[in-house]
Design a protein around this motif. Structure first.
Motif, PDB file in Angstrom:
ATOM      1  N   ALA A 104     -22.202 -14.670 -51.672  1.00 46.70           N
ATOM      2  CA  ALA A 104     -22.412 -13.302 -51.186  1.00 46.70           C
ATOM      3  C   ALA A 104     -21.982 -13.178 -49.732  1.00 46.70           C
ATOM      4  CB  ALA A 104     -23.878 -12.906 -51.343  1.00 46.70           C
ATOM      5  N   GLU A 105     -22.256 -14.217 -48.951  1.00 47.85           N
ATOM      6  CA  GLU A 105     -21.868 -14.226 -47.546  1.00 47.85           C
ATOM      7  C   GLU A 105     -20.345 -14.280 -47.410  1.00 47.85           C
ATOM      8  OE1 GLU A 105     -22.984 -16.712 -43.453  1.00 47.85           O
ATOM      9  OE2 GLU A 105     -23.922 -17.221 -45.365  1.00 47.85           O
ATOM     10  N   VAL A 106     -19.712 -15.103 -48.225  1.00 47.56           N
ATOM     11  CA  VAL A 106     -18.253 -15.208 -48.196  1.00 47.56           C
ATOM     12  C   VAL A 106     -17.616 -13.875 -48.556  1.00 47.56           C
ATOM     13  CG1 VAL A 106     -16.256 -16.292 -49.292  1.00 47.56           C
ATOM     14  CG2 VAL A 106     -18.230 -17.675 -48.673  1.00 47.56           C
ATOM     15  N   ARG A 107     -18.146 -13.222 -49.580  1.00 42.54           N
ATOM     16  CA  ARG A 107     -17.582 -11.935 -49.989  1.00 42.54           C
ATOM     17  C   ARG A 107     -17.747 -10.879 -48.909  1.00 42.54           C
ATOM     18  NH1 ARG A 107     -19.953 -12.317 -56.150  1.00 42.54           N
ATOM     19  NH2 ARG A 107     -18.152 -13.405 -57.077  1.00 42.54           N
ATOM     20  N   ALA A 108     -18.884 -10.904 -48.215  1.00 42.73           N
ATOM     21  CA  ALA A 108     -19.097  -9.942 -47.126  1.00 42.73           C
ATOM     22  C   ALA A 108     -18.094 -10.162 -46.007  1.00 42.73           C
ATOM     23  CB  ALA A 108     -20.524 -10.063 -46.592  1.00 42.73           C
ATOM     24  N   SER A 131     -13.274  -8.482 -43.120  1.00 45.83           N
ATOM     25  CA  SER A 131     -12.082  -8.946 -42.402  1.00 45.83           C
ATOM     26  C   SER A 131     -10.892  -8.024 -42.576  1.00 45.83           C
ATOM     27  CB  SER A 131     -11.693 -10.348 -42.880  1.00 45.83           C
ATOM     28  OG  SER A 131     -11.142 -10.297 -44.195  1.00 45.83           O
ATOM     29  N   GLY A 132     -10.913  -7.189 -43.607  1.00 45.15           N
ATOM     30  CA  GLY A 132      -9.777  -6.314 -43.854  1.00 45.15           C
ATOM     31  C   GLY A 132      -8.505  -7.060 -44.224  1.00 45.15           C
ATOM     32  N   GLY A 133      -8.673  -8.278 -44.737  1.00 45.38           N
ATOM     33  CA  GLY A 133      -7.500  -9.048 -45.134  1.00 45.38           C
ATOM     34  C   GLY A 133      -6.819  -9.787 -44.002  1.00 45.38           C
ATOM     35  N   VAL A 134      -7.485  -9.878 -42.842  1.00 43.58           N
ATOM     36  CA  VAL A 134      -6.900 -10.550 -41.670  1.00 43.58           C
ATOM     37  C   VAL A 134      -7.568 -11.915 -41.494  1.00 43.58           C
ATOM     38  CG1 VAL A 134      -6.523 -10.415 -39.184  1.00 43.58           C
ATOM     39  CG2 VAL A 134      -6.407  -8.336 -40.575  1.00 43.58           C
ATOM     40  N   LEU A 159     -15.516 -14.050 -37.952  1.00 43.67           N
ATOM     41  CA  LEU A 159     -16.748 -13.558 -38.564  1.00 43.67           C
ATOM     42  C   LEU A 159     -17.611 -14.691 -39.102  1.00 43.67           C
ATOM     43  CD1 LEU A 159     -15.411 -10.415 -40.448  1.00 43.67           C
ATOM     44  CD2 LEU A 159     -16.987 -10.441 -38.516  1.00 43.67           C
ATOM     45  N   ILE A 160     -16.979 -15.785 -39.505  1.00 47.19           N
ATOM     46  CA  ILE A 160     -17.759 -16.926 -39.994  1.00 47.19           C
ATOM     47  C   ILE A 160     -18.742 -17.386 -38.922  1.00 47.19           C
ATOM     48  CG2 ILE A 160     -17.588 -19.398 -40.503  1.00 47.19           C
ATOM     49  CD1 ILE A 160     -15.189 -18.815 -42.216  1.00 47.19           C
ATOM     50  N   ASP A 161     -18.308 -17.300 -37.659  1.00 43.16           N
ATOM     51  CA  ASP A 161     -19.157 -17.733 -36.551  1.00 43.16           C
ATOM     52  C   ASP A 161     -20.212 -16.700 -36.181  1.00 43.16           C
ATOM     53  OD1 ASP A 161     -17.675 -20.073 -36.366  1.00 43.16           O
ATOM     54  OD2 ASP A 161     -16.220 -19.159 -35.000  1.00 43.16           O
ATOM     55  N   SER A 162     -20.165 -15.519 -36.824  1.00 44.23           N
ATOM     56  CA  SER A 162     -21.126 -14.462 -36.499  1.00 44.23           C
ATOM     57  C   SER A 162     -22.447 -14.633 -37.235  1.00 44.23           C
ATOM     58  CB  SER A 162     -20.532 -13.091 -36.848  1.00 44.23           C
ATOM     59  OG  SER A 162     -19.392 -12.834 -36.075  1.00 44.23           O
ATOM     60  N   ASP A 163     -22.516 -15.571 -38.190  1.00 37.59           N
ATOM     61  CA  ASP A 163     -23.735 -15.849 -38.945  1.00 37.59           C
ATOM     62  C   ASP A 163     -24.178 -14.618 -39.724  1.00 37.59           C
ATOM     63  OD1 ASP A 163     -26.059 -16.783 -40.037  1.00 37.59           O
ATOM     64  OD2 ASP A 163     -26.777 -17.717 -38.193  1.00 37.59           O
ATOM     65  N   VAL A 164     -23.543 -14.416 -40.867  1.00 37.18           N
ATOM     66  CA  VAL A 164     -23.812 -13.244 -41.688  1.00 37.18           C
ATOM     67  C   VAL A 164     -25.264 -13.192 -42.120  1.00 37.18           C
ATOM     68  CG1 VAL A 164     -23.192 -12.054 -43.834  1.00 37.18           C
ATOM     69  CG2 VAL A 164     -21.433 -13.192 -42.480  1.00 37.18           C
ATOM     70  N   ALA A 165     -25.823 -14.344 -42.509  1.00 37.41           N
ATOM     71  CA  ALA A 165     -27.198 -14.369 -42.995  1.00 37.41           C
ATOM     72  C   ALA A 165     -28.177 -13.899 -41.915  1.00 37.41           C
ATOM     73  CB  ALA A 165     -27.558 -15.773 -43.464  1.00 37.41           C
ATOM     74  N   ALA A 166     -27.943 -14.346 -40.657  1.00 36.08           N
ATOM     75  CA  ALA A 166     -28.833 -13.938 -39.567  1.00 36.08           C
ATOM     76  C   ALA A 166     -28.724 -12.440 -39.310  1.00 36.08           C
ATOM     77  CB  ALA A 166     -28.489 -14.720 -38.303  1.00 36.08           C
ATOM     78  N   MET A 167     -27.497 -11.904 -39.363  1.00 35.71           N
ATOM     79  CA  MET A 167     -27.318 -10.471 -39.167  1.00 35.71           C
ATOM     80  C   MET A 167     -28.001  -9.674 -40.275  1.00 35.71           C
ATOM     81  SD  MET A 167     -26.154  -8.041 -37.314  1.00 35.71           S
ATOM     82  CE  MET A 167     -24.924  -8.761 -36.198  1.00 35.71           C
ATOM     83  N   ASN A 188     -16.742  -7.106 -29.671  1.00 29.76           N
ATOM     84  CA  ASN A 188     -17.666  -7.232 -30.808  1.00 29.76           C
ATOM     85  C   ASN A 188     -17.277  -6.340 -31.975  1.00 29.76           C
ATOM     86  OD1 ASN A 188     -19.412  -9.131 -29.576  1.00 29.76           O
ATOM     87  ND2 ASN A 188     -20.396  -7.503 -28.417  1.00 29.76           N
ATOM     88  N   ARG A 189     -16.048  -5.843 -31.979  1.00 25.35           N
ATOM     89  CA  ARG A 189     -15.635  -4.920 -33.043  1.00 25.35           C
ATOM     90  C   ARG A 189     -15.728  -5.564 -34.426  1.00 25.35           C
ATOM     91  NH1 ARG A 189     -12.526  -0.536 -32.425  1.00 25.35           N
ATOM     92  NH2 ARG A 189     -13.888  -0.320 -30.613  1.00 25.35           N
ATOM     93  N   ALA A 190     -15.356  -6.828 -34.537  1.00 28.13           N
ATOM     94  CA  ALA A 190     -15.426  -7.494 -35.835  1.00 28.13           C
ATOM     95  C   ALA A 190     -16.866  -7.585 -36.330  1.00 28.13           C
ATOM     96  CB  ALA A 190     -14.811  -8.891 -35.746  1.00 28.13           C
ATOM     97  N   ARG A 191     -17.797  -7.827 -35.412  1.00 26.64           N
ATOM     98  CA  ARG A 191     -19.209  -7.909 -35.800  1.00 26.64           C
ATOM     99  C   ARG A 191     -19.726  -6.546 -36.260  1.00 26.64           C
ATOM    100  NH1 ARG A 191     -22.523 -10.846 -31.433  1.00 26.64           N
ATOM    101  NH2 ARG A 191     -21.226 -12.539 -32.210  1.00 26.64           N
ATOM    102  N   LEU A 192     -19.286  -5.486 -35.590  1.00 25.27           N
ATOM    103  CA  LEU A 192     -19.669  -4.137 -36.005  1.00 25.27           C
ATOM    104  C   LEU A 192     -19.161  -3.858 -37.417  1.00 25.27           C
ATOM    105  CD1 LEU A 192     -20.753  -1.266 -35.555  1.00 25.27           C
ATOM    106  CD2 LEU A 192     -18.566  -0.713 -34.463  1.00 25.27           C
ATOM    107  N   GLU A 193     -17.917  -4.223 -37.683  1.00 28.84           N
ATOM    108  CA  GLU A 193     -17.360  -3.978 -39.004  1.00 28.84           C
ATOM    109  C   GLU A 193     -18.076  -4.807 -40.062  1.00 28.84           C
ATOM    110  OE1 GLU A 193     -13.214  -4.642 -38.469  1.00 28.84           O
ATOM    111  OE2 GLU A 193     -12.939  -2.824 -37.270  1.00 28.84           O
ATOM    112  N   LEU A 194     -18.576  -5.983 -39.678  1.00 23.66           N
ATOM    113  CA  LEU A 194     -19.367  -6.778 -40.597  1.00 23.66           C
ATOM    114  C   LEU A 194     -20.667  -6.049 -40.943  1.00 23.66           C
ATOM    115  CD1 LEU A 194     -19.828  -9.435 -42.122  1.00 23.66           C
ATOM    116  CD2 LEU A 194     -20.894 -10.338 -40.045  1.00 23.66           C
ATOM    117  N   VAL A 195     -21.315  -5.484 -39.940  1.00 27.96           N
ATOM    118  CA  VAL A 195     -22.544  -4.719 -40.177  1.00 27.96           C
ATOM    119  C   VAL A 195     -22.264  -3.543 -41.106  1.00 27.96           C
ATOM    120  CG1 VAL A 195     -24.251  -3.192 -39.090  1.00 27.96           C
ATOM    121  CG2 VAL A 195     -23.673  -5.386 -38.033  1.00 27.96           C
TER     122      VAL A 195
END
Length: 329
Positions: free
Chosen positions: A198-202, A207-210, A217-225, A255-262
């Motif tokens: 689920a984290e990988v898919r998020a 990432s928008g394919g980039v 984003l891997i370093d942004s810790d999806v689970a913690a967010m 932090n734009r990538a982190r915002l897009e992750l949210v």
């Protein structure tokens, strides 16, 4: 460093030109930032200075080592025939200059008047050509119009439409397109097998394919967010502390990538809330879903203030908490 994906077509096109002895003198590597275009340019440079003339052999990839002595110089960053133009640090500061200057271009041109000191090719990497001063772009154009023999130009561009049309017209373009989401997901799972699917898919979706953005984003810790967002939705954040912290984490260009992750995580959270609630209580969840979508849509149309968007998304989530009506306003 992780091997980038999305380079297969560009690599095939370049190798076919080299093997056929019809290598164009200037190549424009165009595509979104984070596609690894600069790394691809370095691979081409290494390949040329270690292989020489086209048509002598059929290397399967640009990573074929070739001449070992030349390869060692490249590995050490000391090969004399690979020249790079990029923004330089300001005087006594870590911050980079705004542009690649005309003086940098002139220094490069002076080098082009010297004979090759090693091998059969000289390679000029401009990363990114978008950063050239106007005078520098014009000076580069003159060189592209009358290129020295055995000199290859690799121009990295994130916004090729903004370049001088005359520069574009003198280059062969290699386009780097965003990677398909399923391909990105498989690549990330191979790189980080310890991550939940689920984290990988998020990450792949955000990432928008980039690829470069996905790695960041891997370093942004999806689970913690996701845990922080869930805390807002569960407790309502009556003192605004969690929302203010969220706004700080996703605000600003860096932090734009982190915002897009949210932005990508929130719909999944709302869907989870909708599934867990009785049918009669789904309407408030749908209302906050619509509110999130409007917030994102309005932000894209406007100035895209990351902190504002993050705080408003927090408001939407806070509105899901029991008796959170005042806190969400």
């Amino acid at each position: 460093m992780a091997v980038m994906i999305g380079h297969q077509d560009a690599e095939k096109a370049f190798l076919e030109a080299w093997q056929g002895g019809r290598l164009h003198h200037a190549w424009l590597l165009a595509g979104p930032q984070g596609m690894g275009k600069g790394a691809f340019a370095e691979r081409i440079a290494r390949f040329l200075v270690t292989h020489g003339r086209g048509g002598d052999g059929q290397p399967a990839t640009l990573d074929d080592r070739g001449d070992d002595a030349a390869a060692r110089l490249v590995d050490a960053g000391n090969h004399p025939e690979i020249l790079r133009l990029a923004r330089q640090p300001k005087d006594k500061a870590k911050e980079l200059a705004r542009n690649i200057t005309i003086e940098q271009v002139r220094q490069m041109i002076r080098r082009l008047h010297l004979s090759l000191s090693l091998g059969e090719w000289r390679v000029i990497i401009v990363d990114a050509v978008d950063d050239l001063e106007t005078d520098g772009a014009n000076a580069l154009l003159k060189t592209l119009e009358e290129p020295p023999a055995k000199t290859l130009f690799l121009l990295v561009s994130h916004s090729p439409g903004r370049l001088l049309p005359t520069i574009r017209s003198r280059c062969r373009m290699l386009r780097f397109q965003p990677v398909d989401r399923d391909v990105m997901t498989a690549w990330l799972r191979e790189l980080r097998p310890m991550l939940e699917i689920a984290e990988v898919r998020a990450i792949a979706a955000a990432s928008g394919g980039v690829p470069g953005k996905a790695l960041a984003l891997i370093d942004s810790d999806v689970a913690a967010m996701e845990k922080k967002l869930l805390a807002i939705a569960t407790n309502g954040d009556p003192e605004n502390r969690l929302r203010e912290a969220l706004a700080r984490e996703v605000g600003g260009t860096s932090n734009r990538a982190r915002l897009e992750l949210v932005i990508d995580i929130v719909p999944g959270l709302l869907a989870r809330f909708a599934r867990d609630r009785p049918v009669a209580e789904i309407a408030p969840v749908l209302a906050q879903w619509d509110r999130v979508q409007r917030t994102v849509r309005d932000a894209i149309r406007g100035s895209y203030d990351g902190a504002m968007v993050g705080f408003e998304i927090g408001n939407c989530l806070a509105g899901l908490a029991p008796r959170a009506g005042q806190a969400a306003r």
